[in-house]
Design a protein around this motif. Structure first.
Motif, mmCIF file in Angstrom:
data_model
loop_
_atom_site.group_PDB
_atom_site.id
_atom_site.type_symbol
_atom_site.label_atom_id
_atom_site.label_comp_id
_atom_site.label_asym_id
_atom_site.label_seq_id
_atom_site.Cartn_x
_atom_site.Cartn_y
_atom_site.Cartn_z
ATOM 1 N N VAL A 107 0.846 -1.189 0.000
ATOM 2 C CA VAL A 107 0.000 0.000 0.000
ATOM 3 C C VAL A 107 0.882 1.239 0.000
ATOM 4 C CG1 VAL A 107 -1.994 -1.058 1.122
ATOM 5 C CG2 VAL A 107 -0.183 -0.085 2.537
ATOM 6 N N MET A 108 0.398 2.276 -0.675
ATOM 7 C CA MET A 108 1.068 3.567 -0.649
ATOM 8 C C MET A 108 0.387 4.423 0.404
ATOM 9 S SD MET A 108 1.506 6.448 -3.644
ATOM 10 C CE MET A 108 2.660 5.467 -4.618
ATOM 11 N N VAL A 109 1.180 4.993 1.297
ATOM 12 C CA VAL A 109 0.655 5.740 2.437
ATOM 13 C C VAL A 109 1.166 7.170 2.386
ATOM 14 C CG1 VAL A 109 0.543 5.849 4.963
ATOM 15 C CG2 VAL A 109 0.580 3.622 3.815
ATOM 16 N N ASP A 110 0.243 8.121 2.523
ATOM 17 C CA ASP A 110 0.597 9.531 2.625
ATOM 18 C C ASP A 110 0.774 9.849 4.104
ATOM 19 O OD1 ASP A 110 0.903 12.245 2.557
ATOM 20 O OD2 ASP A 110 -1.023 12.683 1.592
ATOM 21 N N THR A 111 2.035 9.888 4.566
ATOM 22 C CA THR A 111 2.305 10.065 5.994
ATOM 23 C C THR A 111 2.056 11.493 6.468
ATOM 24 O OG1 THR A 111 4.667 10.511 5.645
ATOM 25 C CG2 THR A 111 4.001 8.204 5.964
ATOM 26 N N ALA A 112 1.793 12.416 5.540
ATOM 27 C CA ALA A 112 1.457 13.785 5.937
ATOM 28 C C ALA A 112 -0.013 13.921 6.310
ATOM 29 C CB ALA A 112 1.798 14.759 4.807
ATOM 30 N N HIS A 113 -0.820 12.916 5.926
ATOM 31 C CA HIS A 113 -2.267 12.963 6.181
ATOM 32 C C HIS A 113 -2.537 12.227 7.488
ATOM 33 C CE1 HIS A 113 -6.505 12.953 4.235
ATOM 34 N NE2 HIS A 113 -6.605 12.909 5.555
ATOM 35 N N ARG A 114 -2.578 12.939 8.597
ATOM 36 C CA ARG A 114 -2.705 12.322 9.917
ATOM 37 C C ARG A 114 -3.984 12.734 10.645
ATOM 38 N NH1 ARG A 114 3.277 11.146 12.325
ATOM 39 N NH2 ARG A 114 4.258 10.617 10.348
ATOM 40 N N VAL A 115 -4.905 13.333 9.917
ATOM 41 C CA VAL A 115 -6.219 13.674 10.464
ATOM 42 C C VAL A 115 -7.241 12.738 9.825
ATOM 43 C CG1 VAL A 115 -7.963 15.468 10.674
ATOM 44 C CG2 VAL A 115 -5.535 16.069 10.800
ATOM 45 N N PRO A 116 -8.094 12.065 10.618
ATOM 46 C CA PRO A 116 -9.005 11.046 10.067
ATOM 47 C C PRO A 116 -10.189 11.642 9.310
ATOM 48 C CG PRO A 116 -9.402 11.299 12.399
ATOM 49 C CD PRO A 116 -8.209 12.160 12.084
ATOM 50 N N SER A 117 -9.888 12.460 8.318
ATOM 51 C CA SER A 117 -10.914 13.063 7.477
ATOM 52 C C SER A 117 -10.326 13.237 6.084
ATOM 53 C CB SER A 117 -11.338 14.423 8.036
ATOM 54 O OG SER A 117 -12.283 15.053 7.197
ATOM 55 N N PRO A 118 -10.998 12.730 5.051
ATOM 56 C CA PRO A 118 -12.319 12.098 5.095
ATOM 57 C C PRO A 118 -12.233 10.660 5.609
ATOM 58 C CG PRO A 118 -11.451 12.002 2.877
ATOM 59 C CD PRO A 118 -10.455 12.798 3.672
ATOM 60 N N ASP A 119 -13.409 10.023 5.787
ATOM 61 C CA ASP A 119 -13.415 8.604 6.138
ATOM 62 C C ASP A 119 -12.596 7.834 5.107
ATOM 63 O OD1 ASP A 119 -15.131 9.380 8.117
ATOM 64 O OD2 ASP A 119 -16.926 8.517 7.214
ATOM 65 N N GLY A 120 -11.876 6.821 5.569
ATOM 66 C CA GLY A 120 -11.067 6.035 4.646
ATOM 67 C C GLY A 120 -10.222 5.044 5.401
ATOM 68 N N VAL A 121 -9.203 4.502 4.727
ATOM 69 C CA VAL A 121 -8.310 3.512 5.322
ATOM 70 C C VAL A 121 -7.016 4.210 5.734
ATOM 71 C CG1 VAL A 121 -7.053 1.360 4.951
ATOM 72 C CG2 VAL A 121 -9.339 1.674 3.968
ATOM 73 N N TYR A 122 -6.630 3.988 6.970
ATOM 74 C CA TYR A 122 -5.469 4.667 7.547
ATOM 75 C C TYR A 122 -4.533 3.640 8.189
ATOM 76 C CZ TYR A 122 -7.934 9.117 7.000
ATOM 77 O OH TYR A 122 -8.587 10.213 6.484
ATOM 78 N N VAL A 123 -3.283 4.042 8.339
ATOM 79 C CA VAL A 123 -2.304 3.266 9.098
ATOM 80 C C VAL A 123 -2.215 3.887 10.485
ATOM 81 C CG1 VAL A 123 0.112 2.579 9.268
ATOM 82 C CG2 VAL A 123 -1.019 2.600 7.042
ATOM 83 N N LEU A 124 -2.407 3.057 11.516
ATOM 84 C CA LEU A 124 -2.454 3.528 12.897
ATOM 85 C C LEU A 124 -1.361 2.884 13.729
ATOM 86 C CD1 LEU A 124 -6.243 2.870 13.621
ATOM 87 C CD2 LEU A 124 -5.275 4.836 12.424
ATOM 88 N N TRP A 125 -0.988 3.564 14.801
ATOM 89 C CA TRP A 125 -0.171 2.966 15.851
ATOM 90 C C TRP A 125 -1.100 2.716 17.028
ATOM 91 C CZ3 TRP A 125 4.330 0.786 16.987
ATOM 92 C CH2 TRP A 125 4.743 0.738 18.316
ATOM 93 N N ASN A 126 -1.223 1.454 17.460
ATOM 94 C CA ASN A 126 -2.171 1.143 18.531
ATOM 95 C C ASN A 126 -1.501 0.905 19.882
ATOM 96 O OD1 ASN A 126 -1.018 -1.380 18.301
ATOM 97 N ND2 ASN A 126 -2.926 -2.482 17.944
ATOM 98 N N LEU A 168 -11.373 4.016 9.053
ATOM 99 C CA LEU A 168 -11.816 4.960 10.077
ATOM 100 C C LEU A 168 -13.058 5.701 9.603
ATOM 101 C CD1 LEU A 168 -8.445 6.544 11.285
ATOM 102 C CD2 LEU A 168 -9.621 4.499 12.140
ATOM 103 N N MET A 169 -13.973 5.917 10.543
ATOM 104 C CA MET A 169 -15.205 6.629 10.224
ATOM 105 C C MET A 169 -15.565 7.531 11.405
ATOM 106 S SD MET A 169 -18.981 5.067 9.351
ATOM 107 C CE MET A 169 -18.333 4.223 7.895
ATOM 108 N N LEU A 170 -15.809 8.806 11.125
ATOM 109 C CA LEU A 170 -16.211 9.737 12.170
ATOM 110 C C LEU A 170 -17.632 9.410 12.624
ATOM 111 C CD1 LEU A 170 -15.584 12.359 13.778
ATOM 112 C CD2 LEU A 170 -16.648 13.619 11.893
ATOM 113 N N VAL A 171 -17.831 9.318 13.955
ATOM 114 C CA VAL A 171 -19.155 9.055 14.503
ATOM 115 C C VAL A 171 -19.978 10.345 14.401
ATOM 116 C CG1 VAL A 171 -20.474 8.392 16.545
ATOM 117 C CG2 VAL A 171 -18.248 7.323 16.081
ATOM 118 N N PRO A 172 -21.097 10.332 13.669
ATOM 119 C CA PRO A 172 -21.882 11.562 13.488
ATOM 120 C C PRO A 172 -22.344 12.154 14.819
ATOM 121 C CG PRO A 172 -22.626 9.834 11.989
ATOM 122 C CD PRO A 172 -21.687 9.181 12.957
#
Length: 260
Positions: free
Chosen positions: A189-208, A217-221
């Motif tokens: 997968v290609m990851v844009d490491t500058a995009h660290r805000v979970p918007s828009p909804d989509g697939v992200y790489v996280l540290w847990n 990730l999906m924002l709870v309305p």
């Protein structure tokens, strides 16, 4: 003669994890307080990794950049900014400091080539599409502080059709099955490491706090404070929900490769 109560300066021959711990204690920070001031929320285990499990010679430049204003001028004796920058391997002193910071940051950035291609580095910190990898030598920044295991050469014009600035792109390998069938083990997968805000909804790489994971990730309305649903595409895995402040996002997935 009474022993001094001040924590001693941290010698440069010590492991970087021990030097970081010594500076934190000298500055009067607890692990939890420093993690919060670094923007890691209540996930202080993400910070704790750097003091207890990191086996690299240096800390990631971006992490040290955030530590400098927090630790400098605190403690007895007061911590010098150069002491903090030294944790990243940057040579302290005058213009060499700024030049070293930029050089370290550029060393892992994609390279624009004269032939119209861009070189994007692949790192061996596979995001686990599952409960998370137990990683002994990684950190919370995807690609930060790691040696590149491969170099991908792609047409720059093609990449810039999808990402306006390719300077923060990295390639990572998927493992695990929680994101099947959309993301299969072994795919890159290609990851844009500058995009660290979970918007828009989509697939992200996280540290847990334990490893690097790939999740939707999906924002709870109407949530206040904002909350994020962490979703596995494979329905056999549970969905989670956290405050947005507790997320440590490494980047957004902007593309993938797979064999047919």
């Amino acid at each position: 003669m009474a022993a001094s109560s001040s924590p001693p300066p941290c010698p440069e021959y010590q492991p970087v994890s021990a030097r970081l711990k010594a500076l934190r204690e000298r500055a009067g920070y607890s692990v939890r307080a420093l993690a919060q001031d670094l923007g890691m929320g209540n996930k202080f285990s993400s910070y704790s990794f750097y003091e207890h499990k990191l086996k690299k010679d240096y800390l990631p430049v971006d992490l040290v950049r955030r530590l400098v204003p927090l630790l400098s001028e605190r403690g007895d004796p007061p911590i010098a900014a150069n002491e903090v920058w030294a944790l990243s391997g940057v040579i302290p002193g005058g213009s060499d400091l700024n030049e070293g910071i930029e050089r370290a940051a550029r060393a892992q950035a994609p390279r624009r080539n004269a032939d119209g291609t861009v070189t994007i580095n692949e790192y061996d910190i596979a995001p686990h599409a599952g409960s998370g990898a137990i990683v002994g030598e990684t950190d919370s920044g995807a690609g930060e502080g790691h040696a590149s295991v491969a170099a991908w050469h792609m047409p720059r014009a093609f990449v810039e059709n999808y990402v306006s600035d390719p300077s923060a792109l990295v390639i990572l390998r998927v493992s695990g099955n929680s994101m099947e069938p959309d993301f299969m083990a072994g795919e890159r997968v290609m990851v844009d490491t500058a995009h660290r805000v979970p918007s828009p909804d989509g697939v992200y790489v996280l540290w847990n706090g334990l490893g690097v994971v790939l999740k939707q990730l999906m924002l709870v309305p109407h949530s206040n404070p904002p909350r994020i649903r962490i979703i596995s595409i494979n329905p056999t895995y549970p969905m989670d929900e956290v405050d947005i402040a507790d997320l440590v996002i490494n980047g957004r997935v902007v593309g993938k490769w797979m064999w047919k």
